[in-house]
Design a protein around this motif. Structure first.
Motif, PDB file in Angstrom:
ATOM      1  N   VAL A   1       0.825  -1.201   0.000  1.00 26.58           N
ATOM      2  CA  VAL A   1       0.000   0.000   0.000  1.00 26.58           C
ATOM      3  C   VAL A   1       0.858   1.250   0.000  1.00 26.58           C
ATOM      4  O   VAL A   1       0.539   2.255  -0.630  1.00 26.58           O
ATOM      5  N   SER A   2       1.995   1.208   0.659  1.00 25.65           N
ATOM      6  CA  SER A   2       2.786   2.420   0.849  1.00 25.65           C
ATOM      7  C   SER A   2       4.049   2.521   0.006  1.00 25.65           C
ATOM      8  O   SER A   2       4.635   3.600  -0.090  1.00 25.65           O
ATOM      9  N   ALA A   3       4.486   1.417  -0.638  1.00 26.51           N
ATOM     10  CA  ALA A   3       5.750   1.505  -1.367  1.00 26.51           C
ATOM     11  C   ALA A   3       5.921   0.346  -2.337  1.00 26.51           C
ATOM     12  O   ALA A   3       5.269  -0.704  -2.219  1.00 26.51           O
ATOM     13  N   LEU A   4       6.820   0.564  -3.292  1.00 30.42           N
ATOM     14  CA  LEU A   4       7.311  -0.476  -4.181  1.00 30.42           C
ATOM     15  C   LEU A   4       8.741  -0.785  -3.762  1.00 30.42           C
ATOM     16  O   LEU A   4       9.572   0.116  -3.666  1.00 30.42           O
ATOM     17  N   LEU A   5       9.024  -2.063  -3.484  1.00 35.44           N
ATOM     18  CA  LEU A   5      10.349  -2.476  -3.037  1.00 35.44           C
ATOM     19  C   LEU A   5      10.983  -3.414  -4.054  1.00 35.44           C
ATOM     20  O   LEU A   5      10.295  -4.251  -4.648  1.00 35.44           O
ATOM     21  N   VAL A   6      12.287  -3.275  -4.235  1.00 34.94           N
ATOM     22  CA  VAL A   6      13.065  -4.207  -5.048  1.00 34.94           C
ATOM     23  C   VAL A   6      14.161  -4.770  -4.156  1.00 34.94           C
ATOM     24  O   VAL A   6      14.997  -4.022  -3.640  1.00 34.94           O
ATOM     25  N   LEU A   7      14.153  -6.089  -3.948  1.00 34.35           N
ATOM     26  CA  LEU A   7      15.108  -6.760  -3.068  1.00 34.35           C
ATOM     27  C   LEU A   7      16.050  -7.633  -3.884  1.00 34.35           C
ATOM     28  O   LEU A   7      15.641  -8.279  -4.849  1.00 34.35           O
TER      29      LEU A   7
ATOM     30  N   ARG B   1      19.290  -7.429   0.258  1.00 34.15           N
ATOM     31  CA  ARG B   1      19.395  -5.976   0.365  1.00 34.15           C
ATOM     32  C   ARG B   1      18.295  -5.298  -0.447  1.00 34.15           C
ATOM     33  O   ARG B   1      17.916  -5.758  -1.519  1.00 34.15           O
ATOM     34  N   CYS B   2      17.785  -4.176   0.058  1.00 37.88           N
ATOM     35  CA  CYS B   2      16.795  -3.402  -0.674  1.00 37.88           C
ATOM     36  C   CYS B   2      17.509  -2.526  -1.697  1.00 37.88           C
ATOM     37  O   CYS B   2      18.211  -1.575  -1.346  1.00 37.88           O
TER      38      CYS B   2
END
Length: 546
Positions: free
Chosen positions: A296-302, A308-309
């Motif tokens: 809902v609050s962010a797009l993350l790439v790990l 690691r983000c």
């Protein structure tokens, strides 16, 4: 001149040219025309290999008819011409039509299409799993509703079918032909198929024995999740399953859990805490090197190598680089049968948000390019965010990112798919296809290189809001289409009702602080939903819609 070169060298050079250039070469002079005619078979075969029109070097003319888009074709030249026509059709410059696959039934929820095998695999609102022949539009195999939960999500690739159960486990089935070739599964593995899967398989075989082995599946594994999970995505050979605290990566070949990535990381570029982001997990994607997470609050790439983000992008921005919006007009094709038309974009504009103002939106889906370097994400308000070379993180991000609006903020986005530099997106404003091939190349003005097409015949917010799945292949766009049945004595006209639905799907509210909040309102209750797989086709189909 090129015809004075050794034949093999001349053919290799010409094979790199666009298909349309081969005819232009023939018009240059008699010698070149004679050269092309004398070597036509080898020339177009080399072109088909160079352009990726055939799956392997061993592919022969006898195999052409097995390709879904090559119906009625048995030579290399016609194959290349058909593929050239398909590329023109994507942008509304050549033949396209709409078709329905009625054998999928009327309760389709999720589905996948395998053009190479020639099947549609779908889960339903309450009719189990159904596998349909893509060429003949007939049912090949099924699992009953008593066995498969209602509204099950499904994933499919390379002959592996995966769907979820109410007990949070994931069933893995494999095409019968591939199952036989692999040999009987080793029951000593940690996650073998269970007795109830085997019993369901035997019952399905008895019910559809006449079509065996085409479209039939055999149970391969049952993955038991260590804890409750929220979303899963399969990109062969990896099944990614996300929970609030961890991401589990399974290898379907070995039928084992091969990696676990904790979500409690310290992002290099953080605007919200990781735990807060993952607590509202909405969608996941996986590539060879990365895990992608929509919340809902962010797009993350790990990073899959160390957890690691690599990148975190908040969903409350007013804009993500230059913004390109659809123009009010479309460009209908002239003199051709095409349901797809070109839809121009306005020039990109840079939006400078006021200080301390936020736009409360949410990421709904994300997909990565086949090369693994670029991504496209979809926000709930029909905004698409394209990021080139996302591995570079936040450094220079504003120069590598741009936004495309495929509707107004009140046109809720529905589904997103990304295949070979083409993007298909469904929203309450329509079904769009975006060709990003040139826009993703370095040194190009991204906005000026975007080609957008749409299908005006599907511009009906009443029906678009019910789309629950979208799938794209090399030669077609597939979607499930709901036909709402209203009482005959209704006092609300379809036009007025559609307008009400479009305007009330999303509520856009500006707070006293200047922040903008997007809220989704409940849909109108309908008496029944009829959902069948349909497609936008760029080649003649073998089946009818009887």
């Amino acid at each position: 001149m090129i015809n004075t070169l050794p034949v093999e060298l001349a053919l290799a050079i010409i094979a790199y040219l666009p298909i349309s250039s081969i005819h232009a070469i023939q018009l240059t002079c008699k010698q070149l025309n004679d050269f092309v005619l004398a070597n036509e078979l080898e020339l177009y075969h080399a072109a088909a290999i160079q352009m990726g029109y055939i799956p392997s070097l061993s592919f022969s003319t006898h195999d052409i008819s097995s390709l879904y888009f090559a119906y009625g074709i048995d030579d290399w030249k016609s194959l290349c011409q058909r593929r050239f026509q398909i590329e023109r059709s994507w942008s509304g410059e050549d033949y396209s039509t709409l078709s329905a696959f009625t054998a999928t039934g009327t309760l389709v929820h999720r589905f996948k299409v395998d053009e190479e095998v020639g099947i549609i695999v779908c889960t339903t609102q309450g009719d189990g799993v159904r596998v349909v022949d893509l060429r003949e539009n007939k049912l090949l195999w099924s699992l009953p509703r008593e066995y498969v939960r209602d509204f099950a999500h499904c994933e499919y690739e390379k002959g592996f079918l995966i769907f979820d159960r109410l007990d949070r486990s994931k069933e893995v089935w494999r095409l019968a032909d591939d199952y036989q070739a692999a040999g009987k599964p080793d029951q000593s593995v940690k996650y073998p198929p269970r007795d109830n899967q085997i019993a369901a398989s035997e019952q399905a075989f008895l019910q559809h024995e006449s079509t065996y082995p085409r479209g039939h599946f055999k149970p391969w594994a049952l993955f038991i999740m260590p804890r409750p999970t929220r979303a899963f995505r399969f990109v062969y050979p990896t099944l990614l399953v996300g929970s609030t605290n961890e991401f589990f990566l399974w290898d379907v070949r070995s039928r084992d859990l091969v990696q676990t990535i904790p979500s409690r990381q310290n992002p290099t570029y953080a605007t919200v805490t990781p735990l807060e982001s993952i607590a509202h997990l909405r969608y996941v994607e996986v590539s060879e090197k990365h895990v992608f997470v929509c919340s809902v609050s962010a797009l993350l790439v790990l990073s899959r190598s160390d957890g690691r983000c690599v990148l975190e992008l908040p969903s409350d921005r007013f804009a993500y680089g230059p913004v390109y919006a659809l123009q009010d007009k479309v460009e209908p094709p002239e003199g051709i049968q095409s349901v797809m038309v070109r839809h121009p974009l306005d020039e990109g504009i840079l939006i400078t948000p006021l200080p301390n103002r936020r736009y409360f939106d949410k990421f709904k889906a994300v997909h990565v390019s086949s090369c693994g370097r670029h991504l496209i994400a979809m926000l709930a308000s029909s905004r698409l965010v394209v990021i080139k070379h996302f591995e570079q993180g936040i450094n220079g991000l504003e120069q590598r990112m741009f936004q495309i609006n495929v509707g107004s903020p009140r046109s809720a986005s529905k589904y997103l798919t990304f295949v070979k530099n083409k993007v298909a997106v469904a929203s309450n404003h329509g079904i769009f296809v975006l060709n990003l091939k040139n826009a993703l190349e370095d040194g190009h003005d991204s906005g000026k290189e975007i080609v957008v097409s749409r299908v005006p015949a599907l511009h009906n917010a009443l029906l678009l809001q019910s789309i629950s799945c979208l799938h794209m292949t090399d030669s077609a766009v597939f979607f499930n289409w709901h036909q709402e049945e209203l009482d005959d004595d209704t006092t609300v006209s379809e036009r007025a009702f559609t307008s009400w639905l479009r305007d009330s799907t999303f509520q856009r509210t500006r707070l006293p602080t200047g922040d903008v909040v997007m809220t989704l309102e409940p849909g109108f209750p309908f008496a029944s939903n009829i959902s069948t797989v349909c497609s936008i086709n760029f080649v003649p189909l073998r089946h009818t819609n009887d």
